[in-house]
Design a protein around this motif. Structure first.
Motif, mmCIF file in Angstrom:
data_model
loop_
_atom_site.group_PDB
_atom_site.id
_atom_site.type_symbol
_atom_site.label_atom_id
_atom_site.label_comp_id
_atom_site.label_asym_id
_atom_site.label_seq_id
_atom_site.Cartn_x
_atom_site.Cartn_y
_atom_site.Cartn_z
ATOM 1 N N ALA A 114 35.190 34.181 -11.242
ATOM 2 C CA ALA A 114 35.602 34.142 -9.843
ATOM 3 C C ALA A 114 34.950 35.265 -9.053
ATOM 4 N N HIS A 115 34.940 36.469 -9.613
ATOM 5 C CA HIS A 115 34.307 37.600 -8.926
ATOM 6 C C HIS A 115 32.792 37.415 -8.864
ATOM 7 N N GLY A 116 32.222 36.900 -9.936
ATOM 8 C CA GLY A 116 30.787 36.687 -9.950
ATOM 9 C C GLY A 116 30.338 35.695 -8.894
ATOM 10 N N ARG A 117 31.056 34.588 -8.776
ATOM 11 C CA ARG A 117 30.679 33.577 -7.777
ATOM 12 C C ARG A 117 30.865 34.110 -6.363
ATOM 13 N N ALA A 118 31.877 34.946 -6.165
ATOM 14 C CA ALA A 118 32.091 35.533 -4.837
ATOM 15 C C ALA A 118 30.938 36.456 -4.457
ATOM 16 N N LEU A 119 30.325 37.088 -5.469
ATOM 17 C CA LEU A 119 29.235 38.024 -5.224
ATOM 18 C C LEU A 119 27.930 37.313 -4.905
ATOM 19 N N LEU A 120 27.748 36.139 -5.482
ATOM 20 C CA LEU A 120 26.455 35.463 -5.401
ATOM 21 C C LEU A 120 26.366 34.597 -4.150
ATOM 22 N N ASP A 146 23.077 33.083 -3.413
ATOM 23 C CA ASP A 146 21.718 32.543 -3.477
ATOM 24 C C ASP A 146 21.616 31.575 -4.652
ATOM 25 N N PRO A 147 22.199 30.361 -4.521
ATOM 26 C CA PRO A 147 22.235 29.425 -5.646
ATOM 27 C C PRO A 147 20.861 28.958 -6.110
ATOM 28 N N ASP A 148 19.834 29.170 -5.297
ATOM 29 C CA ASP A 148 18.484 28.786 -5.717
ATOM 30 C C ASP A 148 17.879 29.784 -6.699
ATOM 31 N N ARG A 149 18.498 30.984 -6.782
ATOM 32 C CA ARG A 149 17.949 32.003 -7.677
ATOM 33 C C ARG A 149 18.962 32.562 -8.668
ATOM 34 N N VAL A 150 20.253 32.415 -8.382
ATOM 35 C CA VAL A 150 21.285 33.041 -9.215
ATOM 36 C C VAL A 150 22.463 32.077 -9.389
ATOM 37 N N ALA A 151 23.021 32.066 -10.615
ATOM 38 C CA ALA A 151 24.208 31.244 -10.872
ATOM 39 C C ALA A 151 25.135 31.990 -11.816
ATOM 40 N N MET A 152 26.423 31.666 -11.708
ATOM 41 C CA MET A 152 27.454 32.197 -12.616
ATOM 42 C C MET A 152 28.173 31.005 -13.202
ATOM 43 N N ILE A 153 28.134 30.852 -14.541
ATOM 44 C CA ILE A 153 28.818 29.721 -15.145
ATOM 45 C C ILE A 153 29.903 30.219 -16.090
ATOM 46 N N GLN A 154 31.003 29.476 -16.120
ATOM 47 C CA GLN A 154 32.076 29.790 -17.050
ATOM 48 C C GLN A 154 31.853 28.977 -18.310
ATOM 49 N N ALA A 155 31.511 29.666 -19.384
ATOM 50 C CA ALA A 155 31.225 29.000 -20.651
ATOM 51 C C ALA A 155 31.374 30.008 -21.777
ATOM 52 N N ASP A 156 31.521 29.501 -22.976
ATOM 53 C CA ASP A 156 31.666 30.346 -24.159
ATOM 54 C C ASP A 156 30.281 30.597 -24.739
ATOM 55 N N ALA A 157 29.812 31.831 -24.652
ATOM 56 C CA ALA A 157 28.463 32.161 -25.111
ATOM 57 C C ALA A 157 28.307 31.968 -26.608
ATOM 58 N N ARG A 158 29.404 31.833 -27.342
ATOM 59 C CA ARG A 158 29.333 31.589 -28.776
ATOM 60 C C ARG A 158 28.937 30.147 -29.085
#
Length: 273
Positions: free
Chosen positions: A111-117, A119-131
């Motif tokens: 939520a904080h990451g998406r609020a910060l971003l 520029d969707p053409d260059r940066v994205a924040m996804i909620q996912a399990d990196a494992r």
């Protein structure tokens, strides 16, 4: 934050590693439970606060180094809460065309990451399990920004030591390595269990109260995460002593004057041939 400000689905009474990291950095996106457990860690290892700040500086230095090597695509796994000089901010300072995808499983982080971003053409924040590399690598937003036919930098900074052995960290890190094109990089920092094992054991017990474990590993185990990638000199460095100073960027100083404390953490950058 107060408990009343917790987003839906977030239990503010359970300590969270990402919010504890934010507290160590002096941030405000944490709850009392996070602060209580973080203060227990600080009671055993007061250097944690400075070490966390140095880790953030190291991330910036590594990103600049990678940009200088021609990297324009970054996948930041277990990215944590936004802080000063985030990966995309450093990358865009030196390469405005760089693309960055942040991945974290925590809804507060996302939520904080998406609020910060903005520029969707260059940066994205996804909620996912990196494992789960198959899910991350196949995510439409990841695929929309990152071309895995070209070199990519995968960052696992202050992340893998929060993954227990039963989740097979060697296996999922290998899966990310295998998905990368030649000329790609893996950057990884990790807490070492070779130094001050008694203090590390006490901190491990504290983290059992949190939402994730704390798993210091030996330098030999940490080196295995790089597989057959070529480690950039000085290799897996602790930031202690002139032979181990992290070289990335302009700043070539050890993390701590105290060598024992410095050797509690190590970091490396490997390149795929």
């Amino acid at each position: 934050m107060t408990a009343e400000q917790a987003p839906r689905g977030v239990d503010p009474t359970i300590p969270n590693a990402a919010r504890m990291y934010d507290y160590f950095l002096g941030g405000k996106d944490n709850f009392q439970a996070d602060r209580d457990l973080a203060n227990l860690v600080l009671s055993v290892l007061p250097e944690t606060r400075e070490g966390t700040r140095q880790n953030r500086r190291l991330i910036g230095r590594i990103v600049r180094y990678l940009v200088d090597q021609g990297i324009r695509q970054f996948l930041d796994l277990g990215s944590g809460l936004p802080a000063q000089d985030n990966v995309h901010e450093v990358a865009h300072r030196f390469a405005p065309d760089a693309r960055v995808v942040y991945v974290d499983s925590d809804p507060v982080v996302c939520a904080h990451g998406r609020a910060l971003l903005a520029d969707p053409d260059r940066v994205a924040m996804i909620q996912a399990d990196a494992r789960r590399p198959a899910e991350v690598l196949g995510d439409p937003q990841v695929r929309g920004l990152i071309d895995f036919e070209r070199p990519v930098a995968v960052l696992m900074m202050f992340f893998v030591h929060l993954v227990p052995d039963e989740d097979d960290p060697q296996g999922f890190v290998a899966a990310y390595r295998e998905a990368l094109a030649p000329g790609s990089y893996l950057a990884l920092s990790h807490v070492c269990g070779d130094t001050a094992p008694e203090r590390m054991g006490r901190i491990t017990e504290f983290y059992r109260q949190a939402n994730v474990p704390f798993v210091p590993r030996s330098r030999t185990e940490i080196a295995r995460f790089f597989g057959d990638f070529e480690l950039i000199p000085p290799g897996l460095a602790s930031g202690a002593g002139p032979e181990n100073v992290w070289p990335f960027g302009d700043e070539e100083t050890a993390m701590f004057a105290d060598e024992e404390t410095a050797r509690m953490g190590c970091a490396g950058v490997g390149r795929k041939r």
